[in-house]
Scaffold this motif. Structure first.
Motif, PDB file in Angstrom:
ATOM      1  N   ILE A  86       0.796  -1.180   0.097  1.00 12.06           N
ATOM      2  CA  ILE A  86       0.259  -0.133   0.154  1.00 12.06           C
ATOM      3  C   ILE A  86       0.786   1.142  -0.010  1.00 12.06           C
ATOM      4  O   ILE A  86       0.510   2.041  -0.755  1.00 12.06           O
ATOM      5  N   LEU A  90       1.034   4.334  -2.830  1.00  5.67           N
ATOM      6  CA  LEU A  90       0.826   5.596  -2.506  1.00  5.67           C
ATOM      7  C   LEU A  90       1.975   6.613  -2.729  1.00  5.67           C
ATOM      8  O   LEU A  90       1.980   7.768  -2.687  1.00  5.67           O
ATOM      9  N   LEU A  95       3.917   2.794   5.953  1.00  2.26           N
ATOM     10  CA  LEU A  95       2.591   2.680   6.436  1.00  2.26           C
ATOM     11  C   LEU A  95       2.696   1.973   7.695  1.00  2.26           C
ATOM     12  O   LEU A  95       2.588   0.811   7.429  1.00  2.26           O
ATOM     13  N   GLY A 142      -8.076   6.693   5.664  1.00  2.00           N
ATOM     14  CA  GLY A 142      -7.085   7.385   4.815  1.00  2.00           C
ATOM     15  C   GLY A 142      -6.724   8.737   5.381  1.00  2.00           C
ATOM     16  O   GLY A 142      -5.572   9.194   5.324  1.00  2.00           O
ATOM     17  N   VAL A 145      -3.735   8.281   7.489  1.00  2.00           N
ATOM     18  CA  VAL A 145      -2.471   8.402   7.016  1.00  2.00           C
ATOM     19  C   VAL A 145      -2.128   9.655   6.454  1.00  2.00           C
ATOM     20  O   VAL A 145      -0.936  10.050   6.508  1.00  2.00           O
ATOM     21  N   LEU A 155      -4.050  11.843   0.063  1.00  2.00           N
ATOM     22  CA  LEU A 155      -3.655  10.675   0.619  1.00  2.00           C
ATOM     23  C   LEU A 155      -5.037  10.071   1.006  1.00  2.00           C
ATOM     24  O   LEU A 155      -5.345   8.818   0.909  1.00  2.00           O
ATOM     25  N   ASP A 156      -5.816  10.939   1.605  1.00  2.00           N
ATOM     26  CA  ASP A 156      -7.285  10.379   2.119  1.00  2.00           C
ATOM     27  C   ASP A 156      -8.016   9.511   1.221  1.00  2.00           C
ATOM     28  O   ASP A 156      -8.501   8.311   1.432  1.00  2.00           O
ATOM     29  N   PHE A 159      -5.994   6.513  -0.481  1.00  2.00           N
ATOM     30  CA  PHE A 159      -5.733   5.382   0.310  1.00  2.00           C
ATOM     31  C   PHE A 159      -6.783   4.146   0.059  1.00  2.00           C
ATOM     32  O   PHE A 159      -6.613   3.024  -0.187  1.00  2.00           O
ATOM     33  N   ALA A 163      -5.718   0.670  -0.831  1.00  2.00           N
ATOM     34  CA  ALA A 163      -5.674  -0.501  -0.034  1.00  2.00           C
ATOM     35  C   ALA A 163      -6.608  -1.706  -0.275  1.00  2.00           C
ATOM     36  O   ALA A 163      -6.776  -2.461   0.573  1.00  2.00           O
ATOM     37  N   ARG A 167      -6.215  -4.623   2.885  1.00  2.00           N
ATOM     38  CA  ARG A 167      -6.157  -3.295   4.236  1.00  2.00           C
ATOM     39  C   ARG A 167      -6.537  -4.734   5.176  1.00  2.00           C
ATOM     40  O   ARG A 167      -6.721  -4.198   6.544  1.00  2.00           O
TER      41      ARG A 167
END
Length: 197
Positions: A86, A90, A95, A142, A145, A155-156, A159, A163, A167
């Motif tokens: 992940i 990204l 992470l 997200g 992160v 990123l929100d 993610f 993922a 996840r």
């Protein structure tokens, strides 16, 4: 009517290890590392996701939001290899399980997120967890992160797609007790098939 019998895959066993354990404090989504998790039938006592029941949300559109339902999401299990995938997707350095509310980092099981529902995890110390299924990524994770990676745009939202199917799993306590960091377990996968009638 098609009477074809679906292809079935036999039940089997895989060994894994809880290399790290985490819990939340109060209502906080982010978790922190601990040496052991004391588990009851309500999950981790005083953890954000603890309780024998929970309130429905966006994951259960068939219920009015806030309906009390069985809590099958007491623990969040994550794979270090999948977290690395992940992060790479990204474009971030790492992470961490804590950022997305993880309770357990599991080593030794390839493609852990794909373990089927009803898989039982039998821990050395006597605890048994039952896998409900994969943990669909959400924007709450997200946003966490994104908060831990300032300067990275979007990123929100990114993610959620990065993922998907990586996840991890959600599980609930079938047999209570204490899990210690580094403890091994046996994952017993049920017989599997695809229902297509």
């Amino acid at each position: 009517m098609d009477d074809a019998t679906p292809t079935r895959h036999r039940a089997r066993k895989i060994l894994g290890r809880a290399s790290a354990l985490y819990r939340s404090r109060g209502k906080d989504f982010v978790t922190e590392a601990v040496d052991a998790l004391e588990l009851g039938f309500d999950g981790i006592a005083q953890d954000r996701h603890g309780g024998q029941t929970r309130l429905s949300g966006g994951r259960e559109p068939w219920y009015r939001r806030g309906t009390e339902i069985r809590n099958e999401r007491q623990l969040s299990l994550l794979s270090p290899a999948e977290l690395d995938e992940i992060a790479e997707s990204l474009g971030i350095a790492e992470l961490r399980a804590e950022w997305i509310g993880g309770n357990m980092l599991v080593e030794g099981i390839q493609r852990m997120t794909w373990l089927p529902p009803r898989t039982l995890l039998f821990f050395e110390g006597g605890v048994t967890l039952k896998v409900d299924g994969d943990n669909a990524p959400c924007r709450l994770a997200g946003r966490s992160v994104a908060a831990h990676c300032p300067g990275e745009e979007g990123l929100d939202l990114r993610f959620v797609s990065a993922a998907r199917h990586r996840r991890g799993l959600v599980a609930w306590v079938e047999k209570p007790g204490v899990i210690k960091r580094g403890e091994s377990f046996e994952a017993r996968l049920p017989e599997q098939w695809i229902y297509s009638a």
